[in-house]
Design a protein around this motif. Structure first.
Motif, PDB file in Angstrom:
ATOM      1  N   TRP A 185       0.830  -1.204   0.000  1.00  0.00           N
ATOM      2  CA  TRP A 185       0.000   0.000   0.000  1.00  0.00           C
ATOM      3  C   TRP A 185       0.865   1.255   0.000  1.00  0.00           C
ATOM      4  O   TRP A 185       1.886   1.322   0.705  1.00  0.00           O
ATOM      5  N   GLN A 187     -12.384  -2.916   0.009  1.00  0.00           N
ATOM      6  CA  GLN A 187     -12.362  -1.498   0.371  1.00  0.00           C
ATOM      7  C   GLN A 187     -11.556  -0.677  -0.629  1.00  0.00           C
ATOM      8  O   GLN A 187     -11.988   0.405  -1.042  1.00  0.00           O
ATOM      9  N   ASN A 223     -10.043  -5.944   2.947  1.00  0.00           N
ATOM     10  CA  ASN A 223      -9.161  -4.860   2.517  1.00  0.00           C
ATOM     11  C   ASN A 223      -9.200  -4.682   1.000  1.00  0.00           C
ATOM     12  O   ASN A 223      -9.222  -3.554   0.487  1.00  0.00           O
ATOM     13  N   HIS A 241      -8.383   2.378   2.765  1.00  0.00           N
ATOM     14  CA  HIS A 241      -8.718   1.347   3.755  1.00  0.00           C
ATOM     15  C   HIS A 241      -9.345   1.964   4.993  1.00  0.00           C
ATOM     16  O   HIS A 241     -10.366   1.472   5.506  1.00  0.00           O
TER      17      HIS A 241
END
Length: 274
Positions: free
Chosen positions: A57, A103, A100, A65
């Protein structure tokens, strides 16, 4: 219980850290929501593309998130949709990975301002809803976590706290830390570690000395004289406890006095859910 080590220092028995009440959880959640929002509102330009300790990420992904997670607490239906009924139930390595992924995918086209707006609006709703959960609902089991109350009261604000640090570390922003709020959140991390290790400690006695932003000493084990003392930066310890850095990297950041094998054992096993 506290014991003395050396001349001036006092060490807290980690297993004696007071447990969290639901009312206190509400205060911690409210403060952490406000701290995260204040940080997000300072982000601009290249901040959003910076890599983070969550290596898959960047900052934008992390904010997506965070926005998705609070939206997941806006209603029972939305919680189930994100966490139980998402399309990756069978293919994700675990439920959290699937949630995750959902999202992030659902927020691919949102601008940074839209992500912040979602977190601002739904973060407050999430805090309020978690506080209104009936006692019986909070006792419902959650596989791999504990119960629903533990997820809502401890894991969600802890997750926000750790991501707040991730973003600060990635962008060079100052992490706002107070003994009352951040110190209490990390005390609860150490209490969880003490519970996890109680049967594994055997004859080991370990002192963990956190330094830097907040300094405190904690004891794991019941013997008076520690077999080893680990001295590590407050944030570095949380990076290891959340498994963001390896045991080898944590050892490089740790000053060990005494039994080095015990220190390695502790850093290997002192991990909990964030």
């Amino acid at each position: 219980m506290t014991i003395s080590i050396g001349v001036d220092a006092m060490v807290q028995q980690a297993s004696d850290i007071p447990a969290l009440s639901h009312a206190e959880a509400g205060k911690l959640s409210q403060t952490e929501y406000e701290q995260v929002l204040a940080l997000l509102e300072t982000l601009d330009g290249s901040d959003w593309q910076q890599p983070t300790y969550c290596t898959e990420w960047n900052v934008r992904d992390m904010v997506a998130h965070l926005a998705g997670a609070v939206t997941g607490s806006t209603s029972r239906a939305e919680f189930l949709r994100q966490n139980v009924k998402h399309p990756y139930v069978k293919e994700a390595a675990n439920g959290i990975d699937g949630t995750n992924r959902l999202q992030l995918e659902e927020r691919l086209t949102k601008t940074p301002d839209e992500l912040i707006a979602e977190f601002r609006q739904n973060g407050q709703v999430a805090v309020n809803n978690r506080q209104k959960l009936p006692w019986l609902v909070r006792q419902l089991p959650v596989p791999g976590v504990g119960n629903f109350g533990y997820l809502m009261d401890i894991i969600y604000p802890r997750d926000q706290w750790m991501h707040r640090y991730d973003i600060c570390a990635a962008t060079g922003k100052k992490m706002v830390v107070t003994r009352e709020h951040d110190g209490r959140l990390i005390d609860l991390v150490l209490l969880d570690i003490a519970k996890k290790l109680v049967k594994q400690l055997a004859s080991r006695n370990i002192v963990l000395r956190l330094t830097g932003a907040l300094s405190s000493d904690y004891q794991f084990g019941n013997k008076h004289t520690p077999g080893c003392t680990l001295e590590i930066d407050f944030f570095d310890f949380n990076l290891r406890a959340s498994e963001r850095i390896s045991v080898a990297e944590a050892l490089r950041r740790t000053a060990v006095t005494g039994d080095e094998a015990a220190a390695k054992w502790f850093l290997t096993n002192a991990t909990v859910l964030y």
